[in-house]
Design a protein around this motif. Structure first.
Motif, short mmCIF file in Angstrom:
data_model
loop_
_atom_site.label_atom_id
_atom_site.label_comp_id
_atom_site.label_asym_id
_atom_site.label_seq_id
_atom_site.Cartn_x
_atom_site.Cartn_y
_atom_site.Cartn_z
N ILE A 1 1.75 18.24 -11.82
CA ILE A 1 1.21 18.25 -10.33
C ILE A 1 -0.26 17.67 -10.68
CG2 ILE A 1 0.70 20.33 -9.81
CD1 ILE A 1 1.95 17.53 -7.39
N TYR A 2 -0.87 17.97 -11.82
CA TYR A 2 -2.11 17.92 -11.79
C TYR A 2 -2.69 16.22 -11.95
CZ TYR A 2 -3.28 22.89 -12.66
OH TYR A 2 -3.22 24.04 -12.16
N GLU A 3 -1.56 15.38 -12.30
CA GLU A 3 -1.84 14.13 -12.47
C GLU A 3 -2.18 13.58 -11.06
OE1 GLU A 3 0.62 10.24 -13.44
OE2 GLU A 3 0.57 11.53 -15.15
N ILE A 4 -1.59 13.82 -9.84
CA ILE A 4 -1.94 13.27 -8.74
C ILE A 4 -2.79 14.09 -8.10
CG2 ILE A 4 0.18 15.03 -7.49
CD1 ILE A 4 0.22 12.51 -5.56
N PHE A 5 -3.18 15.46 -8.34
CA PHE A 5 -4.12 16.23 -7.83
C PHE A 5 -5.43 15.64 -8.36
CE2 PHE A 5 -6.88 20.04 -8.85
CZ PHE A 5 -7.13 20.60 -7.61
N ASP A 6 -5.71 15.54 -9.76
CA ASP A 6 -6.93 15.01 -10.20
C ASP A 6 -7.09 13.46 -9.51
OD1 ASP A 6 -6.98 17.11 -11.90
OD2 ASP A 6 -6.04 16.31 -13.51
N THR B 1 0.88 -1.32 -0.03
CA THR B 1 -0.03 -0.03 0.19
C THR B 1 1.04 1.25 -0.12
OG1 THR B 1 -1.66 -1.34 1.36
CG2 THR B 1 -1.82 1.15 1.12
N ARG B 2 2.00 1.41 0.96
CA ARG B 2 2.73 2.52 1.02
C ARG B 2 3.67 2.51 -0.39
NH1 ARG B 2 2.68 -0.01 5.94
NH2 ARG B 2 4.74 -0.91 5.71
N SER B 3 4.08 1.66 -0.79
CA SER B 3 4.90 1.58 -1.97
C SER B 3 3.99 2.08 -3.31
CB SER B 3 5.43 0.02 -2.37
OG SER B 3 6.19 0.16 -3.42
N ALA B 4 2.56 1.62 -3.07
CA ALA B 4 1.87 2.21 -4.27
C ALA B 4 1.58 3.65 -4.40
CB ALA B 4 0.49 1.41 -4.03
N ILE B 5 1.51 4.26 -3.23
CA ILE B 5 1.28 5.73 -3.18
C ILE B 5 2.37 6.49 -3.31
CG2 ILE B 5 1.55 5.94 -0.69
CD1 ILE B 5 -0.91 7.98 -3.19
N ASN B 6 3.49 5.89 -2.99
CA ASN B 6 4.87 6.24 -3.15
C ASN B 6 5.06 6.55 -4.69
OD1 ASN B 6 7.79 7.25 -3.52
ND2 ASN B 6 8.17 5.01 -3.73
N TRP B 7 4.74 5.67 -5.71
CA TRP B 7 5.06 5.47 -6.87
C TRP B 7 3.83 6.16 -7.67
CZ3 TRP B 7 9.63 5.13 -8.72
CH2 TRP B 7 10.41 4.08 -7.94
N ILE B 8 2.99 6.40 -7.10
CA ILE B 8 1.83 7.29 -7.70
C ILE B 8 2.19 8.57 -7.73
CG2 ILE B 8 -0.47 8.07 -7.41
CD1 ILE B 8 -1.37 5.27 -6.47
N ALA B 9 2.50 8.93 -6.58
CA ALA B 9 3.23 10.40 -6.37
C ALA B 9 4.47 10.58 -6.93
CB ALA B 9 3.56 10.94 -4.99
N HIS B 10 5.24 9.78 -7.10
CA HIS B 10 6.81 9.85 -7.88
C HIS B 10 6.49 9.88 -9.46
CE1 HIS B 10 10.48 8.40 -9.61
NE2 HIS B 10 11.06 8.80 -8.39
N ARG B 11 5.22 9.83 -10.09
CA ARG B 11 5.06 10.08 -11.21
C ARG B 11 5.35 11.49 -11.68
NH1 ARG B 11 4.01 8.19 -16.07
NH2 ARG B 11 2.35 9.60 -16.42
N TYR B 12 5.24 12.47 -10.79
CA TYR B 12 5.76 13.82 -10.73
C TYR B 12 6.94 13.76 -11.63
CZ TYR B 12 7.15 18.66 -9.62
OH TYR B 12 7.76 19.97 -9.60
N PHE B 13 8.07 13.17 -11.16
CA PHE B 13 9.13 13.34 -11.63
C PHE B 13 9.35 12.77 -13.02
CE2 PHE B 13 9.62 13.08 -7.01
CZ PHE B 13 10.07 14.47 -6.77
N ASP B 14 8.32 11.97 -13.55
CA ASP B 14 8.45 11.10 -14.83
C ASP B 14 7.43 11.80 -15.78
OD1 ASP B 14 10.21 9.26 -13.85
OD2 ASP B 14 8.66 8.07 -13.18
N ASN B 15 6.58 12.74 -15.35
CA ASN B 15 5.55 13.32 -16.29
C ASN B 15 5.90 14.64 -16.83
OD1 ASN B 15 4.51 14.80 -14.25
ND2 ASN B 15 2.88 13.59 -13.85
N GLY B 16 7.02 15.26 -16.39
CA GLY B 16 7.29 16.62 -16.51
C GLY B 16 7.08 17.41 -15.66
N GLY B 17 6.77 17.06 -14.43
CA GLY B 17 6.45 18.02 -13.40
C GLY B 17 5.24 18.40 -13.08
#
Length: 385
Positions: A108-113, A90-106
């Motif tokens: 933030i709307y991806e995790i915000f949405d 569970t904790r790893s999942a939310i980490n990598w969901i948030a980590h997408r910020y560094f892979d999608n060009g910064g």
């Protein structure tokens, strides 16, 4: 008169009794069989989702980490929250969901949405209270969908809230420690006259938050490295997800380098070189897709300590150049960000000036950039003076 039975009658009774017991035995066997099948059915029905979830986590993590699709990982986390399950996955999942910020060009709307589209995750909206002005701009769609201070502050607010509710893991602690350290260092003005009380308050806040999260990683290392008191003990942590451990140590080591470089009061049990020599080997063995990134961050971190020399920096950069020359190796994202640093406004390890620092320190790295489209004018080393 008592009834009398002939020998024939007795045989009939015996045979009838045998038939009766056969029927009873058959009935009992049937009932037991039905009970067994029922138990098996419901047991399998109850256990199937667990097995499916375990399989889905690894598949979803792989899809997310290769930047193909994150919906499976997002759904996995939402279901875990619904079920009240807070485990390593569970904790790893939310980490990598948030980590997408560094892979999608910064963006933030991806995790915000994602958070705003799931009522089950409403508790994470508390992040908006940490930096309300920034989230107000995000709601008005005024925040850039690329790397920016606004988006990074929002990400850090999510990290703080994720950790507050017990979903923070070692990777989130390490990243938060590093990014707050970056904020502190980037805020230092060139003109000492600008170091007023307001600035010092901000600087001290960033440093204290970096140290707070860094100490969580430090304590984790201490608790899991008691056998030999070396980083090698971390290989034996039961149930640890290699991706999370690698990211945590990389980011934590980088945060130490940042803070030590500006003289902030940070304590560390291992040196920058010790950390990255371990993580470089660990990445090569366990998480090869992050081997290139690890060694580039290694080089950047050595520069940030302000005490390293060109010989030390050449170690990770030699690995970087050698590894990326093989087109079959991982690291396309890192390569792209390094090459495009001269045109992008990305901050931190992929900042244009940082690329110049490394190119000036390592001729092989400079040649590598030249072979990939950098002109001589791009090497404007006067920006470093």
């Amino acid at each position: 008169m008592e009834p009398t039975f002939s020998e024939t009658d007795n045989e009939v009774i015996v045979e009838s009794s045998r038939l009766s017991w056969r029927k009873k035995a058959l009935l009992i066997t049937s009932v037991v069989l039905v009970l067994i099948l029922t138990i098996v059915f419901f047991t399998q029905r109850d256990e199937a989702p667990v097995n499916k979830t375990e399989s889905n986590f690894e598949d979803a993590l792989q899809l997310s980490n290769t930047r193909q699709d994150q919906s499976d990982l997002q759904n996995f986390f939402v279901e875990k929250v619904k079920d009240g399950v807070n485990d390593q996955e569970t904790r790893s999942a939310i980490n990598w969901i948030a980590h997408r910020y560094f892979d999608n060009g910064g963006n933030i709307y991806e995790i915000f949405d994602f958070i705003n589209s799931h009522p089950e995750l409403s508790f994470l909206k508390e992040a908006e209270e940490i930096y309300p002005d920034i989230f107000a701009r995000i709601y008005r769609d005024e925040s850039p969908k690329v790397f920016s201070f606004d988006s990074l502050y929002a990400l850090l607010a999510y990290y703080e809230t994720i950790d507050k509710y017990g979903y923070g893991d070692i990777a989130i602690w390490g990243i938060a420690a590093n990014k707050y350290a970056e904020m502190a260092v980037w805020s230092i003005p060139e003109d000492e006259a600008e170091m007023n009380e307001e600035y010092l308050e901000y600087y001290n806040l960033m440093v204290s938050k970096s140290i707070y999260f860094g100490n969580k990683v430090r304590n984790y290392i201490y608790e899991n490295a008691k056998e030999t008191a070396t980083l090698e003990d971390l290989r034996n942590i039961e149930g640890v997800i290699p991706d999370d451990l690698l990211v945590s140590l990389n980011q934590y080591a980088s945060s130490i380098a940042y803070l030590q470089g500006v003289g902030a009061p940070v304590k560390a049990d291992f040196s920058t070189i010790e950390f990255f020599e371990f993580t470089s080997k660990y990445a090569e063995e366990k998480v090869p897709r992050l081997y290139l990134f690890t060694n580039y961050l290694y080089a950047v971190s050595l520069v940030n300590t302000n005490v390293s020399n060109e010989q030390e920096v050449s170690v990770p950069l030699d690995r970087f150049v050698s590894y990326v020359s093989d087109i079959n190796n991982y690291g396309a994202g890192t390569v792209k960000r390094v090459i495009q640093s001269k045109d992008n406004s990305e901050l931190g390890m992929f900042d244009y000036k940082m690329t110049l620092v490394l190119a000036e320190a390592h001729p092989g790295f400079k040649n590598w950039l030249s072979e990939r489209g950098w002109s001589e004018s791009d090497f404007n080393f006067s920006l470093l003076r």
